[in-house]
Design an enzyme around this catalytic site. Structure first.
Site, PDB file in Angstrom:
ATOM      1  N   SER A 180       0.863  -1.187   0.000  1.00 44.28           N
ATOM      2  CA  SER A 180       0.000   0.000   0.000  1.00 44.28           C
ATOM      3  C   SER A 180       0.895   1.231   0.000  1.00 44.28           C
ATOM      4  O   SER A 180       2.058   1.163   0.428  1.00 44.28           O
ATOM      5  CB  SER A 180      -0.863  -0.014   1.268  1.00 44.28           C
ATOM      6  OG  SER A 180      -1.458   1.246   1.470  1.00 44.28           O
ATOM      7  N   TYR A 190      -2.750  -0.501  10.076  1.00 48.47           N
ATOM      8  CA  TYR A 190      -2.635  -0.981   8.687  1.00 48.47           C
ATOM      9  C   TYR A 190      -1.301  -0.553   8.082  1.00 48.47           C
ATOM     10  O   TYR A 190      -0.593  -1.343   7.451  1.00 48.47           O
ATOM     11  CB  TYR A 190      -3.816  -0.417   7.895  1.00 48.47           C
ATOM     12  CG  TYR A 190      -3.855  -0.799   6.441  1.00 48.47           C
ATOM     13  CD1 TYR A 190      -4.326  -2.041   6.039  1.00 48.47           C
ATOM     14  CD2 TYR A 190      -3.436   0.100   5.450  1.00 48.47           C
ATOM     15  CE1 TYR A 190      -4.380  -2.386   4.692  1.00 48.47           C
ATOM     16  CE2 TYR A 190      -3.487  -0.235   4.103  1.00 48.47           C
ATOM     17  CZ  TYR A 190      -3.960  -1.470   3.734  1.00 48.47           C
ATOM     18  OH  TYR A 190      -4.013  -1.803   2.404  1.00 48.47           O
TER      19      TYR A 190
HETATM   20  N1  LIG Z   1      -8.670  -1.828  -2.170  1.00 48.25           N
HETATM   21  C1  LIG Z   1      -7.758  -0.874  -2.043  1.00 48.25           C
HETATM   22  O1  LIG Z   1      -8.037   0.327  -2.288  1.00 48.25           O
HETATM   23  C2  LIG Z   1      -6.353  -1.233  -1.607  1.00 48.25           C
HETATM   24  C3  LIG Z   1      -5.397  -0.190  -1.579  1.00 48.25           C
HETATM   25  C4  LIG Z   1      -4.095  -0.493  -1.188  1.00 48.25           C
HETATM   26  C5  LIG Z   1      -3.756  -1.801  -0.866  1.00 48.25           C
HETATM   27  N2  LIG Z   1      -4.704  -2.799  -0.896  1.00 48.25           N
HETATM   28  C6  LIG Z   1      -4.286  -4.166  -0.539  1.00 48.25           C
HETATM   29  O2  LIG Z   1      -4.692  -5.072  -1.563  1.00 48.25           O
HETATM   30  C7  LIG Z   1      -5.008  -6.350  -0.986  1.00 48.25           C
HETATM   31  C8  LIG Z   1      -6.412  -6.769  -1.398  1.00 48.25           C
HETATM   32  O3  LIG Z   1      -7.313  -5.798  -0.931  1.00 48.25           O
HETATM   33  P1  LIG Z   1      -8.872  -5.789  -1.299  1.00 48.25           P
HETATM   34  O4  LIG Z   1      -9.260  -4.381  -1.358  1.00 48.25           O
HETATM   35  O5  LIG Z   1      -9.141  -6.695  -2.424  1.00 48.25           O
HETATM   36  O6  LIG Z   1      -9.479  -6.387   0.075  1.00 48.25           O
HETATM   37  P2  LIG Z   1     -10.861  -7.126   0.387  1.00 48.25           P
HETATM   38  O7  LIG Z   1     -11.823  -6.940  -0.709  1.00 48.25           O
HETATM   39  O8  LIG Z   1     -11.236  -6.716   1.764  1.00 48.25           O
HETATM   40  O9  LIG Z   1     -10.416  -8.676   0.408  1.00 48.25           O
HETATM   41  C9  LIG Z   1      -9.506  -9.146   1.365  1.00 48.25           C
HETATM   42  C10 LIG Z   1      -9.297 -10.625   1.174  1.00 48.25           C
HETATM   43  O10 LIG Z   1      -8.430 -11.103   2.230  1.00 48.25           O
HETATM   44  C11 LIG Z   1      -8.996 -12.278   2.783  1.00 48.25           C
HETATM   45  N3  LIG Z   1      -8.613 -12.462   4.183  1.00 48.25           N
HETATM   46  C12 LIG Z   1      -8.720 -11.571   5.203  1.00 48.25           C
HETATM   47  N4  LIG Z   1      -8.325 -12.123   6.347  1.00 48.25           N
HETATM   48  C13 LIG Z   1      -7.950 -13.401   6.072  1.00 48.25           C
HETATM   49  C14 LIG Z   1      -7.471 -14.471   6.855  1.00 48.25           C
HETATM   50  N5  LIG Z   1      -7.277 -14.364   8.178  1.00 48.25           N
HETATM   51  N6  LIG Z   1      -7.177 -15.649   6.240  1.00 48.25           N
HETATM   52  C15 LIG Z   1      -7.375 -15.775   4.917  1.00 48.25           C
HETATM   53  N7  LIG Z   1      -7.824 -14.798   4.112  1.00 48.25           N
HETATM   54  C16 LIG Z   1      -8.124 -13.621   4.693  1.00 48.25           C
HETATM   55  C17 LIG Z   1     -10.517 -12.056   2.634  1.00 48.25           C
HETATM   56  O11 LIG Z   1     -11.213 -13.287   2.621  1.00 48.25           O
HETATM   57  P3  LIG Z   1     -12.074 -13.879   3.838  1.00 48.25           P
HETATM   58  O12 LIG Z   1     -12.703 -12.730   4.560  1.00 48.25           O
HETATM   59  O13 LIG Z   1     -13.032 -14.778   3.132  1.00 48.25           O
HETATM   60  O14 LIG Z   1     -11.084 -14.625   4.675  1.00 48.25           O
HETATM   61  C18 LIG Z   1     -10.584 -11.416   1.248  1.00 48.25           C
HETATM   62  O15 LIG Z   1     -10.590 -12.416   0.246  1.00 48.25           O
HETATM   63  C19 LIG Z   1      -4.841  -6.185   0.536  1.00 48.25           C
HETATM   64  O16 LIG Z   1      -3.566  -6.659   0.918  1.00 48.25           O
HETATM   65  C20 LIG Z   1      -4.929  -4.680   0.731  1.00 48.25           C
HETATM   66  O17 LIG Z   1      -4.251  -4.269   1.880  1.00 48.25           O
HETATM   67  C21 LIG Z   1      -5.995  -2.532  -1.272  1.00 48.25           C
END
Ligand SMILES: NC(=O)c1ccc[n+]([C@@H]2O[C@H](COP(=O)([O-])OP(=O)(O)OC[C@H]3O[C@@H](n4cnc5c(N)ncnc54)[C@H](OP(=O)(O)O)[C@@H]3O)[C@@H](O)[C@H]2O)c1
Length: 252
Positions: free
Chosen positions: A142, A155
């Site tokens: 991030s 975070y």
């Molecule tokens: N979206 C953004 O704007 C953004 C910006 C910067 C960085 N990121 C990074 O990109 C990545 C993906 O983000 P996203 O926005 O797609 O997030 P998201 O939609 O909230 O999805 C997060 C995923 O992580 C899984 N997860 C969470 N805790 C877990 C655990 N204990 N064991 C196994 N799986 C787990 C969730 O599945 P379950 O709940 O089913 O376990 C879900 O599939 C993350 O690392 C995030 O920090 C996102």
């Protein structure tokens, strides 16, 4: 003019594949012909993904469970003997709060998933990554893992740690794998909506657009990129062109 590695027939592991960027990534990699192990806690969502997407193998687990993660790496090794691509994507946001309003329990909870979970997967996969000819590891970071920002405490701390984990693995795996971090930037997912509840998600890039940059990196990463930091925003244009030969990749 060089050639790009063929992804068809290769093996990938995507964590956090039940929704958001991880789901879009698992879909795209499977469409590119890879066998994709898809992990998350939500079994139903993984089953639905696998039903819609041939090549995706659902593997429900909680990344905090070290034994379960080791069993996954071992199952994957027994079935394929190697892992060509690891996308360490799973994560949680935790509280958007100043440090003095966060609390150690909330910090521990975020670190347990975003850092210990990522560590569990990466370390358990060392043997299968080493067994592949040219493995790649893409760790989802991030902007706040590269520069601290107010109200992003737990975070942000976790993503700084992930950047460190990635650098260490890049150094340790040396000739065996290319290890990088990717900052997706603001993306229309549940996590972003949790961070910015008043934002209109249609103004943001989609999870599919970010997944395309992961596919681009999977194809284009070369040894000189090991330990590198990338941002999806700088890769969108290139990724949309789907270059068929090696191209220069802008790094942070
Ligand atoms: N979206 C953004 O704007 C953004 C910006 C910067 C960085 N990121 C990074 O990109 C990545 C993906 O983000 P996203 O926005 O797609 O997030 P998201 O939609 O909230 O999805 C997060 C995923 O992580 C899984 N997860 C969470 N805790 C877990 C655990 N204990 N064991 C196994 N799986 C787990 C969730 O599945 P379950 O709940 O089913 O376990 C879900 O599939 C993350 O690392 C995030 O920090 C996102």
């Amino acid at each position: 003019m060089g050639t790009l590695p063929e992804l068809r027939g290769k093996v990938a592991l995507v964590t956090g594949a039940s929704r958001g960027i991880g789901r879009a990534c698992a879909e795209l990699l499977a469409q590119a012909g890879m066998t994709v192990y898809a992990c998350a806690r939500s079994e139903e969502a993984l089953q639905a993904l696998a039903a819609a997407c041939p090549g995706v193998l659902p593997y429900p687990l909680d990344l905090r469970d070290e034994d379960a993660v080791r069993a996954l790496a071992s199952d994957l090794g027994a079935a394929h003997g190697k892992l060509d691509l690891l996308v360490n994507n799973a994560g949680i946001l935790g509280p958007r709060a100043a440090l003095d309003a966060t609390g150690a329990d909330a910090l521990r909870n975020v670190l347990e998933i975003n850092v210990v979970g990522a560590f569990n997967v990466l370390s358990a996969c060392y043997p299968v990554l080493k067994a592949a000819d040219d493995a790649r590891v893409i760790n989802l970071s991030s902007s706040v893992g590269r520069k601290g920002r107010a109200q992003w405490g737990a975070y942000s701390i976790s993503k700084f740690a992930l950047e460190g984990l990635s650098e260490i693995a890049a150094d340790e795996l040396g000739n065996d794998a290319i290890v990088v971090t990717l900052n997706p930037g603001g993306t229309a997912t549940d996590m972003r909506a949790e961070a910015y509840p008043d934002e209109d998600p249609t103004t943001l890039p989609s999870a599919q657009a970010v997944a395309q940059t992961i596919l681009l990196l999977a194809r284009q990463l070369r040894p000189q990129h090991n330990g590198g930091r990338f941002s999806a925003r700088s890769l969108f244009e290139l990724a949309a062109r789907e270059p068929k030969t090696p191209v220069a990749l802008p790094q942070d």
